[in-house]
Design a protein around this motif. Structure first.
Motif, PDB file in Angstrom:
ATOM      1  N   TRP A 137     -35.180 -47.986  28.091  1.00 18.46           N
ATOM      2  CA  TRP A 137     -35.042 -49.409  28.371  1.00 18.46           C
ATOM      3  C   TRP A 137     -36.229 -50.194  27.801  1.00 18.46           C
ATOM      4  CZ3 TRP A 137     -37.444 -52.818  32.056  1.00 18.46           C
ATOM      5  CH2 TRP A 137     -36.762 -54.029  32.214  1.00 18.46           C
ATOM      6  N   GLN A 187     -40.948 -56.486  34.723  1.00 12.40           N
ATOM      7  CA  GLN A 187     -41.098 -56.267  33.284  1.00 12.40           C
ATOM      8  C   GLN A 187     -41.675 -57.492  32.594  1.00 12.40           C
ATOM      9  OE1 GLN A 187     -38.371 -57.958  31.320  1.00 12.40           O
ATOM     10  NE2 GLN A 187     -39.779 -57.696  29.634  1.00 12.40           N
ATOM     11  N   GLN A 235     -37.539 -53.379  36.397  1.00 15.36           N
ATOM     12  CA  GLN A 235     -36.857 -54.509  35.760  1.00 15.36           C
ATOM     13  C   GLN A 235     -37.380 -55.839  36.297  1.00 15.36           C
ATOM     14  OE1 GLN A 235     -32.508 -54.143  35.122  1.00 15.36           O
ATOM     15  NE2 GLN A 235     -32.727 -52.159  36.133  1.00 15.36           N
TER      16      GLN A 235
END
Length: 186
Positions: free
Chosen positions: A34, A12, A9
């Motif tokens: 995701w 990203q 995350q």
């Protein structure tokens, strides 16, 4: 399904829009889900048909024994290129050259797995599955390393190494400004 890795995350934002992502040892596809929601085109590879049944909802899947058999994602005699190669909680050292060759020019490697010291807090505990101090730095020495961490995380307790690194898109040219890789402030 558990949440995506904080490391994935965090970095990203370095993935190009619509990135072609290879998720190695993808399990049931927590990262694929995701990333697909962010517009990425995901391919997951795992040996578990049961896990891939769930992962297949989020992209292409390939069932293969990547430790005991040939690399299944070949194209014209070379590993198929991806914009992003993602590996979390998995280590099979003989596979590392294939993973690096699977990075398209300018491709991003996001790798996070267990490191020495983890045997003191849980599994995996076998040395074959734990990175040595700074090992990811050594394995990625041909890449442009943007971020690296080697340490302890408290919840759940684990020792990890993680890296965000790019395959250089081209040979450096005199007078050409360097590629900018925005760092995460998280």
């Amino acid at each position: 399904m558990s949440a995506p890795s904080d490391w994935v995350q965090r970095w990203q934002h370095l993935m190009p829009p619509g990135a072609r992502v290879l998720d190695v040892a993808c399990g049931s596809g927590r990262h694929m889900q995701w990333l697909a929601n962010l517009g990425c085109h995901c391919t997951g590879i795992d040996r578990s048909a049961e896990a891939l049944a769930e992962a297949s909802h989020y992209g292409d899947t390939v069932q293969a024994d990547i430790e005991g058999g040939p690399w299944p994602l070949m194209q014209h005699g070379l590993p198929q290129p991806f914009d992003v190669v993602l590996v979390t909680n998995y280590l099979w050292r003989p596979l590392f050259p294939v993973l690096l060759h699977s990075l398209a020019p300018g491709g991003l490697l996001l790798y996070e797995t267990f490191a020495q010291g983890n045997e003191t807090v849980g599994k995996p505990a076998r040395p074959d599955f734990l990175l040595h101090t700074g090992e990811l730095l050594q394995l990625c020495q041909s890449l442009r390393i943007v971020a690296f961490e080697d340490g302890f995380l408290p919840r759940p307790e684990r020792f990890v190494q993680r890296i965000a690194a790019f395959r250089q898109p081209h040979a450096p040219e005199a007078g050409r400004p360097p590629t900018r890789y925005p760092l995460s402030l998280k």
